[in-house]
Design a protein around this motif. Structure first.
Motif, PDB file in Angstrom:
ATOM      1  N   ALA A   5       0.833  -1.205   0.000  1.00  0.00           N
ATOM      2  CA  ALA A   5       0.000   0.000   0.000  1.00  0.00           C
ATOM      3  C   ALA A   5       0.867   1.254   0.000  1.00  0.00           C
ATOM      4  O   ALA A   5       0.555   2.237  -0.678  1.00  0.00           O
ATOM      5  N   LYS A   6       1.957   1.213   0.752  1.00  0.00           N
ATOM      6  CA  LYS A   6       2.872   2.359   0.792  1.00  0.00           C
ATOM      7  C   LYS A   6       3.479   2.596  -0.581  1.00  0.00           C
ATOM      8  O   LYS A   6       3.588   3.738  -1.034  1.00  0.00           O
ATOM      9  N   ILE A   7       3.868   1.530  -1.265  1.00  0.00           N
ATOM     10  CA  ILE A   7       4.448   1.654  -2.599  1.00  0.00           C
ATOM     11  C   ILE A   7       3.408   2.224  -3.568  1.00  0.00           C
ATOM     12  O   ILE A   7       3.712   3.119  -4.366  1.00  0.00           O
ATOM     13  N   ARG A   8       2.175   1.730  -3.496  1.00  0.00           N
ATOM     14  CA  ARG A   8       1.105   2.262  -4.361  1.00  0.00           C
ATOM     15  C   ARG A   8       0.856   3.741  -4.088  1.00  0.00           C
ATOM     16  O   ARG A   8       0.706   4.546  -5.008  1.00  0.00           O
ATOM     17  N   GLN A   9       0.809   4.095  -2.801  1.00  0.00           N
ATOM     18  CA  GLN A   9       0.558   5.483  -2.431  1.00  0.00           C
ATOM     19  C   GLN A   9       1.674   6.395  -2.948  1.00  0.00           C
ATOM     20  O   GLN A   9       1.402   7.454  -3.523  1.00  0.00           O
ATOM     21  N   LEU A  10       2.920   5.989  -2.731  1.00  0.00           N
ATOM     22  CA  LEU A  10       4.045   6.810  -3.191  1.00  0.00           C
ATOM     23  C   LEU A  10       4.083   6.900  -4.715  1.00  0.00           C
ATOM     24  O   LEU A  10       4.407   7.952  -5.263  1.00  0.00           O
ATOM     25  N   SER A  11       3.714   5.832  -5.393  1.00  0.00           N
ATOM     26  CA  SER A  11       3.665   5.856  -6.857  1.00  0.00           C
ATOM     27  C   SER A  11       2.621   6.859  -7.345  1.00  0.00           C
ATOM     28  O   SER A  11       2.869   7.617  -8.291  1.00  0.00           O
ATOM     29  N   ALA A  23       8.990  15.604  -6.865  1.00  0.00           N
ATOM     30  CA  ALA A  23       9.158  14.263  -7.434  1.00  0.00           C
ATOM     31  C   ALA A  23      10.409  13.588  -6.888  1.00  0.00           C
ATOM     32  O   ALA A  23      10.383  12.391  -6.584  1.00  0.00           O
ATOM     33  N   ASN A  24      11.486  14.331  -6.758  1.00  0.00           N
ATOM     34  CA  ASN A  24      12.726  13.747  -6.230  1.00  0.00           C
ATOM     35  C   ASN A  24      12.587  13.289  -4.786  1.00  0.00           C
ATOM     36  O   ASN A  24      13.119  12.237  -4.407  1.00  0.00           O
ATOM     37  N   ARG A  25      11.862  14.059  -3.979  1.00  0.00           N
ATOM     38  CA  ARG A  25      11.632  13.648  -2.583  1.00  0.00           C
ATOM     39  C   ARG A  25      10.803  12.372  -2.533  1.00  0.00           C
ATOM     40  O   ARG A  25      11.102  11.437  -1.803  1.00  0.00           O
ATOM     41  N   ILE A  26       9.741  12.346  -3.317  1.00  0.00           N
ATOM     42  CA  ILE A  26       8.863  11.171  -3.339  1.00  0.00           C
ATOM     43  C   ILE A  26       9.611   9.967  -3.899  1.00  0.00           C
ATOM     44  O   ILE A  26       9.487   8.852  -3.388  1.00  0.00           O
ATOM     45  N   LEU A  27      10.405  10.204  -4.928  1.00  0.00           N
ATOM     46  CA  LEU A  27      11.167   9.116  -5.540  1.00  0.00           C
ATOM     47  C   LEU A  27      12.132   8.493  -4.534  1.00  0.00           C
ATOM     48  O   LEU A  27      12.292   7.267  -4.493  1.00  0.00           O
ATOM     49  N   ALA A  28      12.764   9.313  -3.698  1.00  0.00           N
ATOM     50  CA  ALA A  28      13.666   8.784  -2.668  1.00  0.00           C
ATOM     51  C   ALA A  28      12.886   7.909  -1.682  1.00  0.00           C
ATOM     52  O   ALA A  28      13.352   6.824  -1.305  1.00  0.00           O
ATOM     53  N   LEU A  30      10.059   6.362  -2.316  1.00  0.00           N
ATOM     54  CA  LEU A  30       9.631   5.185  -3.052  1.00  0.00           C
ATOM     55  C   LEU A  30      10.770   4.184  -3.181  1.00  0.00           C
ATOM     56  O   LEU A  30      10.587   2.983  -3.009  1.00  0.00           O
ATOM     57  N   ARG A  31      11.955   4.674  -3.469  1.00  0.00           N
ATOM     58  CA  ARG A  31      13.125   3.801  -3.564  1.00  0.00           C
ATOM     59  C   ARG A  31      13.364   3.074  -2.243  1.00  0.00           C
ATOM     60  O   ARG A  31      13.617   1.861  -2.229  1.00  0.00           O
ATOM     61  N   ASP A  32      13.258   3.786  -1.138  1.00  0.00           N
ATOM     62  CA  ASP A  32      13.420   3.165   0.186  1.00  0.00           C
ATOM     63  C   ASP A  32      12.342   2.111   0.438  1.00  0.00           C
ATOM     64  O   ASP A  32      12.635   1.024   0.942  1.00  0.00           O
ATOM     65  N   ALA A  33      11.109   2.432   0.092  1.00  0.00           N
ATOM     66  CA  ALA A  33       9.999   1.492   0.309  1.00  0.00           C
ATOM     67  C   ALA A  33      10.184   0.238  -0.540  1.00  0.00           C
ATOM     68  O   ALA A  33       9.942  -0.880  -0.072  1.00  0.00           O
ATOM     69  N   GLU A  36      12.950  -1.873   1.080  1.00  0.00           N
ATOM     70  CA  GLU A  36      12.448  -2.571   2.265  1.00  0.00           C
ATOM     71  C   GLU A  36      11.578  -3.768   1.860  1.00  0.00           C
ATOM     72  O   GLU A  36      11.673  -4.842   2.451  1.00  0.00           O
ATOM     73  N   TYR A  37      10.735  -3.573   0.858  1.00  0.00           N
ATOM     74  CA  TYR A  37       9.875  -4.651   0.381  1.00  0.00           C
ATOM     75  C   TYR A  37      10.708  -5.787  -0.196  1.00  0.00           C
ATOM     76  O   TYR A  37      10.456  -6.963   0.086  1.00  0.00           O
ATOM     77  N   TYR A  38      11.716  -5.449  -0.978  1.00  0.00           N
ATOM     78  CA  TYR A  38      12.610  -6.451  -1.568  1.00  0.00           C
ATOM     79  C   TYR A  38      13.322  -7.259  -0.485  1.00  0.00           C
ATOM     80  O   TYR A  38      13.380  -8.495  -0.558  1.00  0.00           O
ATOM     81  N   VAL A  39      13.842  -6.589   0.514  1.00  0.00           N
ATOM     82  CA  VAL A  39      14.551  -7.280   1.598  1.00  0.00           C
ATOM     83  C   VAL A  39      13.607  -8.221   2.329  1.00  0.00           C
ATOM     84  O   VAL A  39      13.942  -9.379   2.603  1.00  0.00           O
ATOM     85  N   ARG A  40      12.401  -7.754   2.618  1.00  0.00           N
ATOM     86  CA  ARG A  40      11.417  -8.590   3.317  1.00  0.00           C
ATOM     87  C   ARG A  40      11.016  -9.796   2.464  1.00  0.00           C
ATOM     88  O   ARG A  40      10.960 -10.923   2.946  1.00  0.00           O
ATOM     89  N   LEU A  41      10.769  -9.558   1.200  1.00  0.00           N
ATOM     90  CA  LEU A  41      10.376 -10.638   0.300  1.00  0.00           C
ATOM     91  C   LEU A  41      11.503 -11.659   0.156  1.00  0.00           C
ATOM     92  O   LEU A  41      11.266 -12.871   0.194  1.00  0.00           O
ATOM     93  N   ARG A  42      12.717 -11.186   0.020  1.00  0.00           N
ATOM     94  CA  ARG A  42      13.866 -12.091  -0.094  1.00  0.00           C
ATOM     95  C   ARG A  42      14.004 -12.953   1.159  1.00  0.00           C
ATOM     96  O   ARG A  42      14.273 -14.152   1.082  1.00  0.00           O
TER      97      ARG A  42
END
Length: 64
Positions: A5-11, A23-28, A30-33, A36-42
């Motif tokens: 949901a956080k990724i969808r919201q930031l997108s 856009a640059n602030r939001i992109l940063a 989004l990149r962090d989110a 975090e999602y990738y690390v959790r999924l892995r």
């Protein structure tokens, strides 16, 4: 809020950003989110693979 949901919201916010600075602030964020999602999924995949490996070895040992 779920990571998805956080990724969808930031997108959505990124697409609606009115200028490059916003856009640059939001992109940063989004990149962090996404990271975090990738690390959790892995981690979840690794745990599931470990469970399957251990389960298959228990069956092999029981057959011996």
């Amino acid at each position: 809020m779920t990571p998805e949901a956080k990724i969808r919201q930031l997108s959505t916010l990124l697409l609606a950003a009115e200028n490059d600075e916003a856009a640059n602030r939001i992109l940063a964020d989004l990149r962090d989110a996404l990271h975090e999602y990738y690390v959790r999924l892995r981690r979840e995949v690794a745990l599931e693979m470990e469970r399957e490996y251990l389960s298959s070895h228990k069956e092999d040992m029981a057959a011996d």
